[in-house]
Design an enzyme around this catalytic site. Sequence first.
Site, mmCIF file in Angstrom:
data_model
loop_
_atom_site.group_PDB
_atom_site.id
_atom_site.type_symbol
_atom_site.label_atom_id
_atom_site.label_comp_id
_atom_site.label_asym_id
_atom_site.label_seq_id
_atom_site.Cartn_x
_atom_site.Cartn_y
_atom_site.Cartn_z
ATOM 1 N N ASN A 1 -0.431 -5.041 -7.981
ATOM 2 C CA ASN A 1 0.302 -4.374 -6.907
ATOM 3 C C ASN A 1 1.513 -5.249 -6.603
ATOM 4 O O ASN A 1 1.379 -6.292 -5.972
ATOM 5 C CB ASN A 1 -0.611 -4.233 -5.679
ATOM 6 N N TRP A 2 2.654 -4.791 -7.082
ATOM 7 C CA TRP A 2 3.869 -5.596 -6.887
ATOM 8 C C TRP A 2 4.350 -5.560 -5.444
ATOM 9 O O TRP A 2 5.230 -6.315 -5.064
ATOM 10 C CB TRP A 2 4.989 -5.085 -7.802
ATOM 11 N N LYS A 3 3.824 -4.649 -4.635
ATOM 12 C CA LYS A 3 4.295 -4.469 -3.255
ATOM 13 C C LYS A 3 5.820 -4.288 -3.260
ATOM 14 O O LYS A 3 6.347 -3.707 -4.219
ATOM 15 C CB LYS A 3 3.827 -5.628 -2.367
ATOM 16 N N HIS B 1 -3.658 1.275 1.392
ATOM 17 C CA HIS B 1 -3.573 -0.191 1.433
ATOM 18 C C HIS B 1 -3.503 -0.641 2.893
ATOM 19 O O HIS B 1 -2.894 0.040 3.727
ATOM 20 C CB HIS B 1 -2.342 -0.669 0.656
ATOM 21 N N GLU C 1 -10.526 -4.849 -0.087
ATOM 22 C CA GLU C 1 -9.520 -5.887 0.163
ATOM 23 C C GLU C 1 -9.647 -6.361 1.609
ATOM 24 O O GLU C 1 -9.071 -5.739 2.522
ATOM 25 C CB GLU C 1 -8.114 -5.338 -0.058
ATOM 26 N N GLY D 1 -2.849 -12.251 0.636
ATOM 27 C CA GLY D 1 -1.647 -13.073 0.751
ATOM 28 C C GLY D 1 -1.848 -14.370 1.496
ATOM 29 O O GLY D 1 -0.882 -15.034 1.871
ATOM 30 N N SER E 1 -5.970 -12.426 -2.666
ATOM 31 C CA SER E 1 -5.754 -13.789 -3.179
ATOM 32 C C SER E 1 -6.515 -14.085 -4.469
ATOM 33 O O SER E 1 -6.959 -15.218 -4.672
ATOM 34 C CB SER E 1 -6.080 -14.833 -2.108
ATOM 35 N N GLY F 1 -2.198 -8.953 -6.000
ATOM 36 C CA GLY F 1 -0.882 -8.953 -5.375
ATOM 37 C C GLY F 1 -0.009 -10.053 -5.945
ATOM 38 O O GLY F 1 0.594 -9.913 -7.014
ATOM 39 N N GLY F 2 0.066 -11.175 -5.244
ATOM 40 C CA GLY F 2 0.979 -12.256 -5.613
ATOM 41 C C GLY F 2 0.886 -12.687 -7.069
ATOM 42 O O GLY F 2 1.908 -12.881 -7.743
HETATM 43 P P1 13P Z 1 -2.694 -10.918 -2.840
HETATM 44 O O1 13P Z 1 -3.314 -10.990 -4.218
HETATM 45 O O2 13P Z 1 -1.267 -11.387 -2.804
HETATM 46 O O3 13P Z 1 -3.555 -11.546 -1.807
HETATM 47 O O4 13P Z 1 -2.602 -9.351 -2.464
HETATM 48 C C1 13P Z 1 -3.744 -8.569 -2.597
HETATM 49 C C2 13P Z 1 -3.361 -7.171 -2.351
HETATM 50 O O5 13P Z 1 -3.063 -6.785 -1.245
HETATM 51 C C3 13P Z 1 -3.336 -6.260 -3.508
HETATM 52 O O6 13P Z 1 -3.214 -4.941 -3.116
#
Ligand code: 13P
Length: 253
Positions: free
Chosen positions: A11-13, A95, A166, A172, A211, A232-233
């Site tokens: 998920n690149w957000k 999300h 999640e 994050g 994370s 995410g990250g």
């Molecule tokens: P992180 O991996 O950055 O914690 O993000 C998780 C997330 O929200 C994926 O949708």
Amino acid sequence: MTANTKLVAGNWKMHGRRDMAAALAQAVCAGAPAGVDAALCVPFPYLAQVGDALTNGPVALGAQDLSEQDEGAYTGEVSGGMLAEFGCRYVIVGHSERRARHAESSARVAAKAARAVACGLTPIVCVGETLQEREGGQTLDVISAQLEPVLSLGADLVAQLVIAYEPVWAIGTGRTASVAQAVEVHGAIRHALRGCAPEVADAVRLLYGGSVKPETAPGLFAGEDIDGGLIGGAALDAASFLAICRAAAAAAR
Ligand code: 13P
């Protein structure tokens, strides 16, 4: 039957630039291991470009939201039909960042999931508790309430879902849920699935997100009922994302 092949979705957000999106998608496509389903859920403006980079490769395209409406006067919204036209296979719905920032209710999230399925997309439905809810002992109640509208859509629709747990406090923050914490919630979700759709419950993939890093992925993916990850990250770095994909492939064997 359980979902043997794990799914790792990035998920690149709201990250990226055009040149970065192309390079990252190409690197992920080139390095994706066999034995895992991988997907990149990218910002809307990059769908065409990332879709081109992924064409005929092993990595699927996904988006991060869709409208629950079919089409019409909905300024700023994007329909499932549009996503399908751009080659999306997956779409994240509900999300926690959208639930919190856009006041998306669980009923609306369920409507979005149903719309996604109607458009031939696989919705990745996100659920998760805040730190305050966890510390108040409410985790399983919160997850159950978030899931209730989507599980009431019926077994045929439930069979098309991916569900991502999640925990909000793990997103994050660098603070991953422990394997035991994740397994407890995944087990509760599986139990709820068996209650409403016993014939398909074991085939629904349950992802953990929050994370996830290359170091923590192997332990999480070995956990009971953890069928992959929503990343995410670490999905913004090809080497990290691919290491997580390899961990998922290894855990499935
Ligand atoms: P992180 O991996 O950055 O914690 O993000 C998780 C997330 O929200 C994926 O949708």
